[in-house]
Design an enzyme around this catalytic site. Structure first.
Site, PDB file in Angstrom:
ATOM      1  N   ARG A  18      13.483-104.364  30.072  1.00  0.00           N
ATOM      2  CA  ARG A  18      12.286-103.593  30.509  1.00  0.00           C
ATOM      3  C   ARG A  18      11.528-104.246  31.653  1.00  0.00           C
ATOM      4  NH1 ARG A  18      11.737-103.120  24.887  1.00  0.00           N
ATOM      5  NH2 ARG A  18      12.665-101.180  24.175  1.00  0.00           N
ATOM      6  N   LYS A  70      10.412 -99.968  46.230  1.00  0.00           N
ATOM      7  CA  LYS A  70      11.232 -98.805  45.874  1.00  0.00           C
ATOM      8  C   LYS A  70      12.628 -99.322  45.563  1.00  0.00           C
ATOM      9  CE  LYS A  70       9.050 -94.953  48.257  1.00  0.00           C
ATOM     10  NZ  LYS A  70       9.196 -93.906  49.290  1.00  0.00           N
ATOM     11  N   GLU A 127      14.155 -97.887  62.310  1.00  0.00           N
ATOM     12  CA  GLU A 127      13.005 -98.053  61.396  1.00  0.00           C
ATOM     13  C   GLU A 127      11.903 -98.881  62.067  1.00  0.00           C
ATOM     14  OE1 GLU A 127      12.913 -96.293  58.735  1.00  0.00           O
ATOM     15  OE2 GLU A 127      14.959 -96.013  57.982  1.00  0.00           O
ATOM     16  N   LYS A 151       4.439-102.276  57.225  1.00  0.00           N
ATOM     17  CA  LYS A 151       4.904-101.797  55.909  1.00  0.00           C
ATOM     18  C   LYS A 151       3.997-102.336  54.809  1.00  0.00           C
ATOM     19  CE  LYS A 151       8.142-100.182  52.910  1.00  0.00           C
ATOM     20  NZ  LYS A 151       9.484 -99.738  52.650  1.00  0.00           N
ATOM     21  N   GLU A 194       3.034 -93.842  46.725  1.00  0.00           N
ATOM     22  CA  GLU A 194       3.198 -92.677  47.617  1.00  0.00           C
ATOM     23  C   GLU A 194       2.392 -91.466  47.163  1.00  0.00           C
ATOM     24  OE1 GLU A 194       7.127 -92.464  49.422  1.00  0.00           O
ATOM     25  OE2 GLU A 194       6.871 -90.297  49.614  1.00  0.00           O
ATOM     26  N   ARG A 210       1.723 -93.332  52.198  1.00  0.00           N
ATOM     27  CA  ARG A 210       3.068 -93.936  52.223  1.00  0.00           C
ATOM     28  C   ARG A 210       4.123 -92.941  52.711  1.00  0.00           C
ATOM     29  NH1 ARG A 210       5.931 -98.291  48.090  1.00  0.00           N
ATOM     30  NH2 ARG A 210       7.906 -98.325  49.230  1.00  0.00           N
ATOM     31  N   ASN A 249       8.177 -91.845  55.949  1.00  0.00           N
ATOM     32  CA  ASN A 249       9.342 -90.954  55.991  1.00  0.00           C
ATOM     33  C   ASN A 249       9.429 -90.188  57.306  1.00  0.00           C
ATOM     34  OD1 ASN A 249      10.229 -91.616  53.392  1.00  0.00           O
ATOM     35  ND2 ASN A 249       8.712 -90.234  52.494  1.00  0.00           N
ATOM     36  N   HIS A 283      12.606 -88.623  58.525  1.00  0.00           N
ATOM     37  CA  HIS A 283      13.564 -88.712  57.427  1.00  0.00           C
ATOM     38  C   HIS A 283      13.963 -87.352  56.857  1.00  0.00           C
ATOM     39  CE1 HIS A 283      12.744 -92.930  57.792  1.00  0.00           C
ATOM     40  NE2 HIS A 283      13.454 -93.256  56.727  1.00  0.00           N
ATOM     41  N   HIS A 324      17.664 -87.002  56.616  1.00  0.00           N
ATOM     42  CA  HIS A 324      18.391 -86.817  55.349  1.00  0.00           C
ATOM     43  C   HIS A 324      19.270 -85.573  55.414  1.00  0.00           C
ATOM     44  CE1 HIS A 324      15.351 -89.439  52.922  1.00  0.00           C
ATOM     45  NE2 HIS A 324      16.370 -90.145  53.353  1.00  0.00           N
ATOM     46  N   HIS A 365      22.246 -94.248  58.176  1.00  0.00           N
ATOM     47  CA  HIS A 365      20.906 -93.731  57.897  1.00  0.00           C
ATOM     48  C   HIS A 365      19.997 -93.838  59.132  1.00  0.00           C
ATOM     49  CE1 HIS A 365      17.194 -93.076  55.650  1.00  0.00           C
ATOM     50  NE2 HIS A 365      16.731 -94.223  56.100  1.00  0.00           N
TER      51      HIS A 365
HETATM   52  P1  NAD Z   1      23.837-102.065  53.613  1.00  0.00           P
HETATM   53  O1  NAD Z   1      23.130-102.770  52.567  1.00  0.00           O
HETATM   54  O2  NAD Z   1      24.994-101.197  53.221  1.00  0.00           O
HETATM   55  O3  NAD Z   1      24.339-103.113  54.707  1.00  0.00           O
HETATM   56  C1  NAD Z   1      25.097-102.664  55.812  1.00  0.00           C
HETATM   57  C2  NAD Z   1      26.408-103.464  55.942  1.00  0.00           C
HETATM   58  O4  NAD Z   1      26.111-104.745  56.490  1.00  0.00           O
HETATM   59  C3  NAD Z   1      27.097-103.733  54.617  1.00  0.00           C
HETATM   60  O5  NAD Z   1      28.492-103.668  54.819  1.00  0.00           O
HETATM   61  C4  NAD Z   1      26.676-105.154  54.302  1.00  0.00           C
HETATM   62  O6  NAD Z   1      27.576-105.833  53.439  1.00  0.00           O
HETATM   63  C5  NAD Z   1      26.668-105.769  55.666  1.00  0.00           C
HETATM   64  N1  NAD Z   1      25.806-106.930  55.859  1.00  0.00           N
HETATM   65  C6  NAD Z   1      24.592-107.156  55.312  1.00  0.00           C
HETATM   66  N2  NAD Z   1      24.035-108.245  55.853  1.00  0.00           N
HETATM   67  C7  NAD Z   1      24.920-108.737  56.731  1.00  0.00           C
HETATM   68  C8  NAD Z   1      24.913-109.845  57.616  1.00  0.00           C
HETATM   69  N3  NAD Z   1      23.850-110.632  57.738  1.00  0.00           N
HETATM   70  N4  NAD Z   1      26.001-110.072  58.368  1.00  0.00           N
HETATM   71  C9  NAD Z   1      27.080-109.237  58.287  1.00  0.00           C
HETATM   72  N5  NAD Z   1      27.134-108.159  57.502  1.00  0.00           N
HETATM   73  C10 NAD Z   1      26.061-107.914  56.732  1.00  0.00           C
HETATM   74  O7  NAD Z   1      22.866-101.131  54.491  1.00  0.00           O
HETATM   75  P2  NAD Z   1      21.337-101.275  54.911  1.00  0.00           P
HETATM   76  O8  NAD Z   1      21.206-100.491  56.141  1.00  0.00           O
HETATM   77  O9  NAD Z   1      20.867-102.662  54.875  1.00  0.00           O
HETATM   78  O10 NAD Z   1      20.578-100.520  53.723  1.00  0.00           O
HETATM   79  C11 NAD Z   1      20.788 -99.153  53.461  1.00  0.00           C
HETATM   80  C12 NAD Z   1      20.289 -98.853  52.071  1.00  0.00           C
HETATM   81  O11 NAD Z   1      18.906 -99.134  52.001  1.00  0.00           O
HETATM   82  C13 NAD Z   1      20.467 -97.410  51.647  1.00  0.00           C
HETATM   83  O12 NAD Z   1      21.030 -97.371  50.359  1.00  0.00           O
HETATM   84  C14 NAD Z   1      19.043 -96.860  51.626  1.00  0.00           C
HETATM   85  O13 NAD Z   1      18.866 -95.851  50.640  1.00  0.00           O
HETATM   86  C15 NAD Z   1      18.256 -98.090  51.303  1.00  0.00           C
HETATM   87  N6  NAD Z   1      16.857 -98.047  51.756  1.00  0.00           N
HETATM   88  C16 NAD Z   1      15.898 -98.352  50.851  1.00  0.00           C
HETATM   89  C17 NAD Z   1      14.579 -98.369  51.228  1.00  0.00           C
HETATM   90  C18 NAD Z   1      13.524 -98.763  50.245  1.00  0.00           C
HETATM   91  O14 NAD Z   1      12.327 -98.642  50.545  1.00  0.00           O
HETATM   92  N7  NAD Z   1      13.911 -99.284  49.089  1.00  0.00           N
HETATM   93  C19 NAD Z   1      14.218 -98.077  52.558  1.00  0.00           C
HETATM   94  C20 NAD Z   1      15.210 -97.778  53.464  1.00  0.00           C
HETATM   95  C21 NAD Z   1      16.549 -97.768  53.057  1.00  0.00           C
HETATM   96  N1  GLY Z   2      11.178 -96.560  53.086  1.00  0.00           N
HETATM   97  C1  GLY Z   2      10.135 -95.708  52.658  1.00  0.00           C
HETATM   98  C2  GLY Z   2       9.183 -96.345  51.728  1.00  0.00           C
HETATM   99  O1  GLY Z   2       9.317 -97.498  51.415  1.00  0.00           O
HETATM  100  O2  GLY Z   2       8.272 -95.701  51.285  1.00  0.00           O
END
Ligand code: NAD
Ligand code: GLY
Length: 367
Positions: A128, A150, A192, A234, A244, A248, A252, A255, A259, A272
């Site tokens: 939990r 998030k 971003e 942020k 949100e 917040r 988006n 987005h 999306h 993305h």
């Molecule tokens: P990702 O985590 O898939 O990373 C992209 C690629 O880069 C992967 O293959 C990873 O293994 C590789 N990689 C990571 N760091 C590296 C490094 N230093 N050197 C070489 N390769 C490396 O993609 P991302 O763009 O980081 O994240 C996308 C995800 O984030 C999505 O699932 C999205 O929904 C999520 N997201 C979440 C929030 C939030 O607020 N929580 C906001 C935006 C996006």
């Molecule tokens: N990436 C959008 C949020 O964190 O609200």
């Protein structure tokens, strides 16, 4: 030089540490990673791409730390958005339970947004709720996903549909990790970064206009400044509206269009950040049509996005009707009305459903 800022959330406030070469300073790294952790059991969660690059440095720093005998275990997950699901988390829960990790354990998310979102969600669920530390290694994760709490995984019927708000206890950004990131991922993260300038920080957007080529060249000071300024934005938004309820949603920007593009292409082909880039251009053009934004500002936005090597037009095979249909399933839809983040100027965004649908149609028709 290392900079620290705070996400202000009362008793759940936490620091974001940003610096160069933090992974090569074992004592400092271990100090930052362990500050505030509740116990001595640590589970590092990473993936098969990042493990060979950075895992050993993290493990060695923690193992040799002067302050305590930590128990350090590691789970290496497969790499990719397609593994961001509940099933992939089972080996992590198995490992935590097999090793009898208790409620005072800490998970460390070492990786991009996929690892950060999944580890954070596992931390929210395990017994939990246990502590977790974000160690983001992509630009997108360093400026966005690691901050704000998030967390979640995808479901076959929707992206990020299973999740929880669960704040990390700290975020540790070594900007040197970007050296191994490929160009396309770096540019996707820039979308971003540009977003923060557009929604609430005109001075930052002006700086980005002047320095986008330095960022593409991975100039260390420029990268560090852009990450720091993005995290400030942020942190400020999240501190004001953690769940949100209001502002917040500005994060988006672009987005809803983005999306729709990602979903329309089956979450393949485009990243993305690339889809968000087009989304920001379309949102700016809609803002112009509504008479809210100067046409010259929209052109300036498009220019900066293009110079960041990001796309500025939706994929041709996505028809306006399909885009509209996909946009109507956005999480921001309330009472059947689509809400969009639009611009009243650069650095001045609003969330609104008060737009002429014909103007939206016109923007979708003309790309
Ligand atoms: P990702 O985590 O898939 O990373 C992209 C690629 O880069 C992967 O293959 C990873 O293994 C590789 N990689 C990571 N760091 C590296 C490094 N230093 N050197 C070489 N390769 C490396 O993609 P991302 O763009 O980081 O994240 C996308 C995800 O984030 C999505 O699932 C999205 O929904 C999520 N997201 C979440 C929030 C939030 O607020 N929580 C906001 C935006 C996006
Ligand atoms: N990436 C959008 C949020 O964190 O609200």
């Amino acid at each position: 030089m290392q900079l620290t800022m705070t996400v202000n959330l009362g008793e759940r406030s936490y620091p974001i540490h940003i610096g160069r070469g933090l992974f090569d300073k074992p004592e400092l790294l271990a100090d930052l990673l362990t500050k505030g952790i509740p116990g001595s059991d640590i589970m590092i969660v990473t993936n098969e791409t990042i493990a060979p690059l950075y895992l050993e440095k993290i493990q060695a720093a923690l193992q040799n730390h002067r302050r305590a005998d930590y128990r350090i275990e590691t789970v290496v997950l497969p790499d990719g958005e397609k593994y961001k699901n509940l099933e992939t988390l089972n080996p992590l829960f198995d490992a935590l339970l097999n090793r009898r990790y208790a409620r005072d354990c800490t998970l460390v998310a070492l990786g991009g947004g996929v690892i950060g979102d999944m580890t954070g969600f596992a931390a929210a669920c395990y017994q939990r709720g246990v502590a977790f530390v974000q160690v983001p290694t992509t630009l997108l994760a360093q400026v966005d996903s690691s901050v704000g709490g998030k967390t979640g995984v995808n479901h076959p019927l929707g992206k990020n549909m299973i999740g929880a708000f669960h704040q990390p206890i700290s975020v540790l950004v070594d900007t040197d990790t970007l050296a191994t990131l490929d160009d396309r991922q770096l540019c996707a993260g820039l979308a971003e970064v540009i977003k923060y300038g557009l929604i609430r920080d005109l001075d930052f957007f002006t700086w980005l206009d002047d320095h986008i080529e330095d960022l593409l060249a991975r100039e260390p000071d420029a990268l560090r400044y852009a990450i720091h300024r993005s995290c400030e934005n942020k942190a400020s938004v999240v501190s004001a509206d953690e769940r949100e309820a209001g502002m917040r949603a500005l994060l988006n920007f672009g987005h809803t269009f983005g999306h729709a593009i990602e979903a329309g292409l089956g979450y393949k082909i485009w990243l993305h950040g690339e889809a968000v880039a087009v989304g920001m251009v379309l949102a700016a053009r809609l803002s112009v049509r509504l008479g809210w934004l100067e046409a010259a500002d929209a052109l300036r936005i498009e220019d900066v996005i293009r110079r960041a090597h990001l796309p500025v037009r939706a994929p041709q095979d996505l028809t306006p009707d399909r885009m509209r249909e996909l946009m109507s399933v956005d999480k921001k839809v309330l009472g059947g009305r689509m809400r969009l983040v639009l611009l009243r100027g650069i650095g001045d965004a609003v969330v609104t459903d008060a737009f002429d649908p014909d103007a939206l149609d016109a923007v979708l028709e003309t790309g």
